[in-house]
Motif scaffolding. Structure first.
Motif, PDB file in Angstrom:
ATOM      1  N   ASP A 211       0.840  -1.026   0.297  1.00 23.09           N
ATOM      2  CA  ASP A 211       0.026  -0.013  -0.007  1.00 23.09           C
ATOM      3  C   ASP A 211       0.745   1.171  -0.069  1.00 23.09           C
ATOM      4  O   ASP A 211       0.640   2.196  -0.752  1.00 23.09           O
ATOM      5  CB  ASP A 211      -1.091  -0.123   1.237  1.00 23.09           C
ATOM      6  CG  ASP A 211      -2.162  -0.600   0.901  1.00 23.09           C
ATOM      7  OD1 ASP A 211      -2.610  -0.795  -0.290  1.00 23.09           O
ATOM      8  OD2 ASP A 211      -2.599  -1.779   1.987  1.00 23.09           O
ATOM      9  N   ARG A 214       1.886   1.692  -3.508  1.00 24.79           N
ATOM     10  CA  ARG A 214       0.686   2.391  -4.412  1.00 24.79           C
ATOM     11  C   ARG A 214       0.407   3.597  -3.931  1.00 24.79           C
ATOM     12  O   ARG A 214       0.020   4.434  -5.001  1.00 24.79           O
ATOM     13  CB  ARG A 214      -0.486   1.304  -4.160  1.00 24.79           C
ATOM     14  CG  ARG A 214      -1.457   1.386  -5.312  1.00 24.79           C
ATOM     15  CD  ARG A 214      -2.499   0.316  -4.968  1.00 24.79           C
ATOM     16  NE  ARG A 214      -3.234   0.124  -3.663  1.00 24.79           N
ATOM     17  CZ  ARG A 214      -4.111   0.961  -3.419  1.00 24.79           C
ATOM     18  NH1 ARG A 214      -4.481   1.964  -4.320  1.00 24.79           N
ATOM     19  NH2 ARG A 214      -4.677   0.945  -2.245  1.00 24.79           N
ATOM     20  N   ALA A 215       0.596   4.202  -2.885  1.00 23.64           N
ATOM     21  CA  ALA A 215       0.515   5.548  -2.445  1.00 23.64           C
ATOM     22  C   ALA A 215       1.610   6.353  -3.268  1.00 23.64           C
ATOM     23  O   ALA A 215       1.323   7.490  -3.722  1.00 23.64           O
ATOM     24  CB  ALA A 215       0.827   5.586  -1.032  1.00 23.64           C
ATOM     25  N   CYS A 218       0.576   6.318  -7.028  1.00 23.55           N
ATOM     26  CA  CYS A 218      -0.676   7.524  -7.072  1.00 23.55           C
ATOM     27  C   CYS A 218      -0.135   8.934  -7.064  1.00 23.55           C
ATOM     28  O   CYS A 218      -0.413   9.791  -7.927  1.00 23.55           O
ATOM     29  CB  CYS A 218      -1.916   7.145  -6.016  1.00 23.55           C
ATOM     30  SG  CYS A 218      -2.627   5.856  -6.167  1.00 23.55           S
ATOM     31  N   VAL A 234      -0.222   8.065   5.508  1.00 25.95           N
ATOM     32  CA  VAL A 234      -0.381   6.835   4.376  1.00 25.95           C
ATOM     33  C   VAL A 234      -0.471   5.635   5.430  1.00 25.95           C
ATOM     34  O   VAL A 234       0.535   5.080   6.088  1.00 25.95           O
ATOM     35  CB  VAL A 234       0.977   6.547   3.602  1.00 25.95           C
ATOM     36  CG1 VAL A 234       0.660   5.384   2.664  1.00 25.95           C
ATOM     37  CG2 VAL A 234       1.222   7.688   2.719  1.00 25.95           C
ATOM     38  N   ILE A 278      -5.646  10.937   2.684  1.00 25.32           N
ATOM     39  CA  ILE A 278      -5.254  10.074   1.519  1.00 25.32           C
ATOM     40  C   ILE A 278      -6.263   9.492   1.136  1.00 25.32           C
ATOM     41  O   ILE A 278      -6.479   9.319  -0.206  1.00 25.32           O
ATOM     42  CB  ILE A 278      -4.083   9.118   2.114  1.00 25.32           C
ATOM     43  CG1 ILE A 278      -3.567   8.578   0.725  1.00 25.32           C
ATOM     44  CG2 ILE A 278      -4.607   8.102   2.964  1.00 25.32           C
ATOM     45  CD1 ILE A 278      -2.003   7.800   1.164  1.00 25.32           C
ATOM     46  N   GLU A 279      -7.248   9.103   1.863  1.00 31.04           N
ATOM     47  CA  GLU A 279      -8.564   8.308   1.263  1.00 31.04           C
ATOM     48  C   GLU A 279      -9.479   9.156   0.389  1.00 31.04           C
ATOM     49  O   GLU A 279      -9.974   8.607  -0.489  1.00 31.04           O
ATOM     50  CB  GLU A 279      -9.252   7.579   2.510  1.00 31.04           C
ATOM     51  CG  GLU A 279      -8.432   6.597   2.902  1.00 31.04           C
ATOM     52  CD  GLU A 279      -9.433   5.982   4.344  1.00 31.04           C
ATOM     53  OE1 GLU A 279     -10.205   6.806   4.895  1.00 31.04           O
ATOM     54  OE2 GLU A 279      -8.902   5.198   4.825  1.00 31.04           O
ATOM     55  N   PHE A 285      -6.156   6.458  -4.814  1.00 28.41           N
ATOM     56  CA  PHE A 285      -5.688   5.559  -3.814  1.00 28.41           C
ATOM     57  C   PHE A 285      -6.882   4.968  -3.030  1.00 28.41           C
ATOM     58  O   PHE A 285      -6.672   3.767  -2.860  1.00 28.41           O
ATOM     59  CB  PHE A 285      -4.908   6.294  -2.698  1.00 28.41           C
ATOM     60  CG  PHE A 285      -4.163   5.695  -1.526  1.00 28.41           C
ATOM     61  CD1 PHE A 285      -3.084   4.765  -1.889  1.00 28.41           C
ATOM     62  CD2 PHE A 285      -4.979   5.352  -0.415  1.00 28.41           C
ATOM     63  CE1 PHE A 285      -2.708   3.801  -0.918  1.00 28.41           C
ATOM     64  CE2 PHE A 285      -4.393   4.855   0.714  1.00 28.41           C
ATOM     65  CZ  PHE A 285      -3.373   3.884   0.440  1.00 28.41           C
TER      66      PHE A 285
END
Ligand SMILES: NC(=O)c1ccc[n+]([C@@H]2O[C@H](COP(=O)([O-])OP(=O)(O)OC[C@H]3O[C@@H](n4cnc5c(N)ncnc54)[C@H](O)[C@@H]3O)[C@@H](O)[C@H]2O)c1
Length: 342
Positions: A211, A214-215, A218, A234, A278-279, A285
């Motif tokens: 993850d 991936r952050a 993104c 994160v 972040i969401e 993300f």
């Protein structure tokens, strides 16, 4: 995009390089290589590598890239306590040198692997990116000091982004057992005991290494205005756990193991972090995909496959401080952690 990935030979770098390659980016690593012989299972995917100390970065290292992803650092508190000033020299001043060179060379994006540990002894639950920094260690101090220096370099053609990672967990080809979930899984497998050094009450925000990768991808691919001079925690709210909860999760998958508590190991860090930003504001993300339970299952599979033994778990390869001390004791690096000429 052409990406320079510092710290490419480490725990997160070894996973992030794959995420970048899968997204069609061209990746060059920059790393001094303290852990380059510390493979766990198959080695990481090969990429071109500039073997360089961060303190000696050259303009030619950064030139021609669309982004720098900056992970290289002394990556935990025990390393930070190795020798006074060393974390500051490498993590703060080495990073400032890199960022200045990147800016001068016209690299438009700079993504920094910061840490939620800069919140330190956060009294409140749900710390947002606006919460004051309260660093408890030279390592955490180096993260906030460099964030501030980097923010001051921001302008129309240079966009830093601060990815404040929770404590990572999960399998990587350059595994670390000196981080909490990985450590408790290793104890359970090799000793049949889940051994905590604390009383289990401190909070830790946690995030799977995939993850984190991936952050970063993104943030790299996001429109500039979404990430320009922005900090993002994160992780995920679901993975904010007290250390004893992690131990009980491990025990649920290995019920024959005992859980044991320590008293206090002098570690005053406890922090519980909010991940709404972040969401909701990092395009693509949405949410962290992996839980601690997923990682425990993943570890048990990997330990079975690789027949992990106690001497590997307790050995130098997967504990950063032990590997650094080994390199010093065998005369390969000096007290300043510079490679000796052979
Ligand atoms: N792993 C975590 O839980 C976590 C959490 C938050 C933030 N971070 C940050 O993410 C980054 C990567 O962490 P990691 O877990 O992969 O650490 P790691 O120790 O596995 O990797 C760090 C890499 O940096 C390299 N490095 C160290 N000093 C260097 C120097 N002077 N010159 C060049 N290279 C140097 C090392 O050789 C290593 O390959 C670090 O900045 C760390 O502070 C990690």
């Amino acid at each position: 995009m052409k990406v320079l990935l510092t710290g490419s030979e480490g725990y997160i770098g070894a996973v992030l390089r794959d995420a970048l390659l899968e997204h069609g980016h061209e990746v060059t690593g920059l790393d001094t290589g303290y852990f380059s012989d510390c493979d766990f299972g198959a080695p990481p995917t090969p990429i071109p590598l500039v073997r360089r100390d961060l303190r000696d970065t050259q303009r030619e290292d950064v030139e021609g890239h669309d982004a720098v992803m900056h992970l290289a650092a002394l990556s935990n508190d025990p390393l930070g306590n190795l020798r006074p000033g060393l974390t500051e020299t490498i993590n703060t001043h080495g990073s400032i040198r890199l960022a200045q060179l990147a800016k001068e060379a016209g690299v438009p994006r700079f993504l920094f692997a910061s840490s939620c540990s800069l919140y330190g002894q956060g009294g409140a639950l749900g710390l947002t990116e606006d919460a004051p920094a309260n660093p408890q260690t030279p390592y955490a101090r180096s993260k906030i000091d460099f964030e501030q220096a980097l923010a001051a370099m921001t302008d129309d053609s240079f966009s830093p982004t601060f990815l404040r990672n929770a404590t990572a967990f999960g399998v990587s080809p350059r595994l670390r057992f000196d981080i909490v979930v990985n450590n408790l899984c290793g104890w359970a497998w090799t000793a049949g005991r889940i051994v905590m050094t604390s009383d289990g009450t401190p909070w830790r925000p946690l995030v799977h290494v995939k993850d984190i990768a991936r952050a970063f991808v993104c943030a790299l691919e996001a429109p500039r205005e979404a990430v320009h001079n922005q900090a993002f925690n994160v992780g995920s709210t679901e993975n904010n756990l007290q250390i004893r909860d992690i131990a009980y999760k491990v025990q649920r998958q290995m019920p024959e193991c005992e859980v044991s508590f320590g008293s206090s190991d002098g570690d005053t860090r406890t922090y519980n972090v909010d991940f709404t930003k972040i969401e909701t504001r990092l395009p693509g993300f949405e949410r962290a995909r992996f839980t601690v339970d997923d990682a425990i299952t993943e570890f048990l599979d990997a330990f079975r496959r690789l027949a992990l033994k106690d001497e590997q778990f307790q050995g130098r390869l997967y504990t950063r401080l032990r590997q650094i001390k080994h390199l010093q004791e065998t005369g390969q690096i000096d007290e300043e952690l510079r490679w000796r000429k052979s």
